[in-house]
Design an enzyme around this catalytic site. Structure first.
Site, mmCIF file in Angstrom:
data_model
loop_
_atom_site.group_PDB
_atom_site.id
_atom_site.type_symbol
_atom_site.label_atom_id
_atom_site.label_comp_id
_atom_site.label_asym_id
_atom_site.label_seq_id
_atom_site.Cartn_x
_atom_site.Cartn_y
_atom_site.Cartn_z
ATOM 1 N N GLY A 44 82.389 146.328 43.196
ATOM 2 C CA GLY A 44 83.274 146.869 44.041
ATOM 3 C C GLY A 44 83.955 145.755 45.035
ATOM 4 O O GLY A 44 84.487 146.099 45.997
ATOM 5 N N ALA A 45 84.600 144.890 44.284
ATOM 6 C CA ALA A 45 85.235 143.871 45.156
ATOM 7 C C ALA A 45 86.945 143.748 44.966
ATOM 8 O O ALA A 45 87.481 142.935 45.483
ATOM 9 C CB ALA A 45 84.831 142.376 44.779
ATOM 10 N N VAL A 75 79.154 150.528 37.605
ATOM 11 C CA VAL A 75 77.745 150.235 38.010
ATOM 12 C C VAL A 75 76.733 151.364 37.805
ATOM 13 O O VAL A 75 75.426 151.421 37.847
ATOM 14 C CB VAL A 75 77.408 149.990 39.488
ATOM 15 C CG1 VAL A 75 78.131 148.553 39.838
ATOM 16 C CG2 VAL A 75 78.038 150.967 40.427
ATOM 17 N N ASN A 82 77.906 146.653 47.003
ATOM 18 C CA ASN A 82 78.935 147.237 47.726
ATOM 19 C C ASN A 82 79.550 148.191 46.986
ATOM 20 O O ASN A 82 80.159 149.227 47.699
ATOM 21 C CB ASN A 82 80.118 146.064 48.076
ATOM 22 C CG ASN A 82 81.176 146.616 48.629
ATOM 23 O OD1 ASN A 82 81.194 147.264 49.999
ATOM 24 N ND2 ASN A 82 82.242 146.851 47.920
ATOM 25 N N TYR A 106 76.753 162.181 50.103
ATOM 26 C CA TYR A 106 77.304 161.063 50.682
ATOM 27 C C TYR A 106 76.219 160.376 51.551
ATOM 28 O O TYR A 106 75.746 159.127 51.422
ATOM 29 C CB TYR A 106 78.593 160.950 51.235
ATOM 30 C CG TYR A 106 79.031 159.477 51.383
ATOM 31 C CD1 TYR A 106 79.255 158.461 50.416
ATOM 32 C CD2 TYR A 106 79.208 159.156 52.860
ATOM 33 C CE1 TYR A 106 79.532 157.181 50.870
ATOM 34 C CE2 TYR A 106 79.434 157.632 53.101
ATOM 35 C CZ TYR A 106 79.576 157.023 52.167
ATOM 36 O OH TYR A 106 80.189 155.458 52.614
ATOM 37 N N ALA A 147 73.193 161.406 52.226
ATOM 38 C CA ALA A 147 71.821 161.103 51.443
ATOM 39 C C ALA A 147 71.680 159.819 50.420
ATOM 40 O O ALA A 147 70.819 159.065 50.560
ATOM 41 C CB ALA A 147 71.656 162.367 50.550
ATOM 42 N N LYS A 205 73.346 157.276 51.216
ATOM 43 C CA LYS A 205 73.533 156.047 51.903
ATOM 44 C C LYS A 205 72.044 155.980 52.578
ATOM 45 O O LYS A 205 71.623 154.855 52.968
ATOM 46 C CB LYS A 205 74.820 156.074 53.078
ATOM 47 C CG LYS A 205 75.833 156.151 52.168
ATOM 48 C CD LYS A 205 76.037 154.656 51.667
ATOM 49 C CE LYS A 205 77.117 154.344 50.697
ATOM 50 N NZ LYS A 205 77.395 153.186 49.781
HETATM 51 P P1 NAP Z 1 87.043 151.567 48.725
HETATM 52 O O1 NAP Z 1 88.138 150.747 49.347
HETATM 53 O O2 NAP Z 1 87.158 152.795 48.244
HETATM 54 O O3 NAP Z 1 86.616 150.501 47.204
HETATM 55 C C1 NAP Z 1 85.687 150.926 46.472
HETATM 56 C C2 NAP Z 1 85.496 149.643 45.580
HETATM 57 O O4 NAP Z 1 84.313 149.988 44.686
HETATM 58 C C3 NAP Z 1 86.502 149.391 44.431
HETATM 59 O O5 NAP Z 1 86.462 147.876 44.080
HETATM 60 C C4 NAP Z 1 86.150 150.028 43.191
HETATM 61 O O6 NAP Z 1 86.621 149.484 42.240
HETATM 62 C C5 NAP Z 1 84.512 149.987 43.283
HETATM 63 N N1 NAP Z 1 84.010 150.943 42.603
HETATM 64 C C6 NAP Z 1 83.860 152.354 42.605
HETATM 65 N N2 NAP Z 1 83.114 152.948 41.934
HETATM 66 C C7 NAP Z 1 82.574 151.934 41.005
HETATM 67 C C8 NAP Z 1 81.748 152.053 40.037
HETATM 68 N N3 NAP Z 1 81.158 153.152 39.344
HETATM 69 N N4 NAP Z 1 81.413 150.728 39.289
HETATM 70 C C9 NAP Z 1 81.898 149.567 40.087
HETATM 71 N N5 NAP Z 1 82.571 149.656 41.045
HETATM 72 C C10 NAP Z 1 83.037 150.715 41.736
HETATM 73 O O7 NAP Z 1 85.619 151.428 49.552
HETATM 74 P P2 NAP Z 1 85.064 150.523 50.850
HETATM 75 O O8 NAP Z 1 85.724 151.461 51.887
HETATM 76 O O9 NAP Z 1 85.650 149.200 50.607
HETATM 77 O O10 NAP Z 1 83.551 150.773 50.787
HETATM 78 C C11 NAP Z 1 82.589 149.732 50.098
HETATM 79 C C12 NAP Z 1 81.208 150.354 50.619
HETATM 80 O O11 NAP Z 1 81.288 150.475 51.773
HETATM 81 C C13 NAP Z 1 81.095 151.626 49.801
HETATM 82 O O12 NAP Z 1 79.411 151.503 49.168
HETATM 83 C C14 NAP Z 1 80.955 152.469 50.994
HETATM 84 O O13 NAP Z 1 80.038 153.780 50.667
HETATM 85 C C15 NAP Z 1 80.442 151.587 52.169
HETATM 86 N N6 NAP Z 1 80.675 152.147 53.264
HETATM 87 C C16 NAP Z 1 82.416 152.292 53.581
HETATM 88 C C17 NAP Z 1 82.813 152.702 55.125
HETATM 89 C C18 NAP Z 1 84.271 153.037 55.218
HETATM 90 O O14 NAP Z 1 84.553 153.326 56.212
HETATM 91 N N7 NAP Z 1 85.141 152.574 54.601
HETATM 92 C C19 NAP Z 1 81.861 153.192 55.963
HETATM 93 C C20 NAP Z 1 80.331 153.058 55.583
HETATM 94 C C21 NAP Z 1 80.199 152.477 54.429
HETATM 95 P P3 NAP Z 1 88.062 150.020 41.246
HETATM 96 O O15 NAP Z 1 89.113 149.251 42.593
HETATM 97 O O16 NAP Z 1 87.943 149.440 40.082
HETATM 98 O O17 NAP Z 1 88.252 151.448 41.543
#
Ligand code: NAP
Length: 247
Positions: free
Chosen positions: A11-12, A63, A89, A154, A156, A158
């Site tokens: 998810g980069a 994934v 990620n 969500y 759960a 995490k």
């Molecule tokens: P984001 O901006 O929504 O980006 C999500 C990324 O994951 C994108 O690159 C997306 O790819 C990829 N993705 C989604 N589903 C996928 C799949 N089935 N297979 C492969 N790639 C997939 O998310 P983020 O905020 O950066 O969050 C990243 C991580 O941090 C997540 O695990 C999230 O739960 C955790 N997190 C985030 C926050 C927050 O406040 N943002 C807080 C706590 C934890 P595409 O671009 O191709 O769709």
């Protein structure tokens, strides 16, 4: 700091994963940019890293699909021969109250956040055990530690990441592999675009001591620290990155 280390970031293409890829490349890692559907964002990121003299490839893989994961790890083996760092990620967020949550939503979140991160961990561990070294960083969340009303599935998912991290850390330590989790608070990415502006503002003013949202770079810095030799004696930990929202 990461000289020539081979680093897979799932998810980069956007958000925290993208910021981590840029910081890793700036620290001389070879970065595998995994993404799900966003070819153009992943391609632009790889181009940006290469323009700055870095080494990166983009690999599409869902994934939650084991055949995709197998193909992604085969590409890593054929391109680089080994893997030094996994940043687990990729994740999705769906918000609903317990009694309102459709089963399909449960299945979708669990498939990506639990099964996806588990399978990437498993495939990465197999590659790393052979060379008896490696670093794995899993993305949890403060709601995985504390729970949250309206985020039952969500949070759960995490919490699953935390249990997985601690168990894997115990199993893999003897192979020189560390496994840690990062638990971000509210980070300014697409993931939170479903939260209303006024709700975010109230959370900032009332719940976050730093009075601002986190940036993807705030989280990326901690991931790079744990990926580097600076974090060599840390494993099985959950590191909060939340501007003092939870303690
Ligand atoms: P984001 O901006 O929504 O980006 C999500 C990324 O994951 C994108 O690159 C997306 O790819 C990829 N993705 C989604 N589903 C996928 C799949 N089935 N297979 C492969 N790639 C997939 O998310 P983020 O905020 O950066 O969050 C990243 C991580 O941090 C997540 O695990 C999230 O739960 C955790 N997190 C985030 C926050 C927050 O406040 N943002 C807080 C706590 C934890 P595409 O671009 O191709 O769709």
């Amino acid at each position: 700091m990461l000289n020539n280390k081979v680093m897979l970031i799932t998810g980069a293409s956007r958000g925290i994963g993208r910021a981590t890829a840029l910081l890793a490349a700036a620290n001389h890692a070879k970065v595998i940019v995994n993404y799900h559907v966003n070819d153009s964002a992943a391609g632009e990121l790889v181009d940006l890293i290469k323009q700055d003299g870095g080494d990166a490839i983009a690999v599409q893989a869902d994934v939650s699909n084991e055949d995709d994961i197998k193909r992604m790890f085969r590409t890593i083996r054929e391109t680089y021969g080994h893997l030094d760092i996994l940043v687990n990620n990729a994740g999705i967020m769906k918000n609903n109250l317990l009694i309102m949550t459709p089963t399909a939503e449960f299945d979708e979140v669990v498939a990506t956040n639990c099964k996806g991160s588990f399978l990437c961990l498993q495939y990465a561990a197999k590659m790393m055990m052979r060379k008896r070294s490696g670093k794995i960083i899993n993305l949890s969340s403060i709601v995985g530690v504390n729970g949250n009303s309206g985020q039952i599935v969500y949070s759960a998912s995490k919490a699953f990441v935390i249990g997985m991290t601690k168990s894997a850390a115990k199993e893999l330590g003897q192979f020189g592999i560390s496994v840690n989790a990062v638990a971000p608070g509210i980070i300014d990415t697409d993931l939170n675009c479903i939260i209303k502006e006024e709700v975010l503002e109230s959370l900032i003013q009332n719940n976050i001591a730093f009075k601002r949202l986190g940036t993807p770079e705030d989280v990326a810095k901690v991931i790079i620290f744990l990926s580097s030799s600076l974090g060599d004696y840390i494993s099985g930990q959950v590191i909060g990155v939340d501007g003092c929202q939870v303690m």
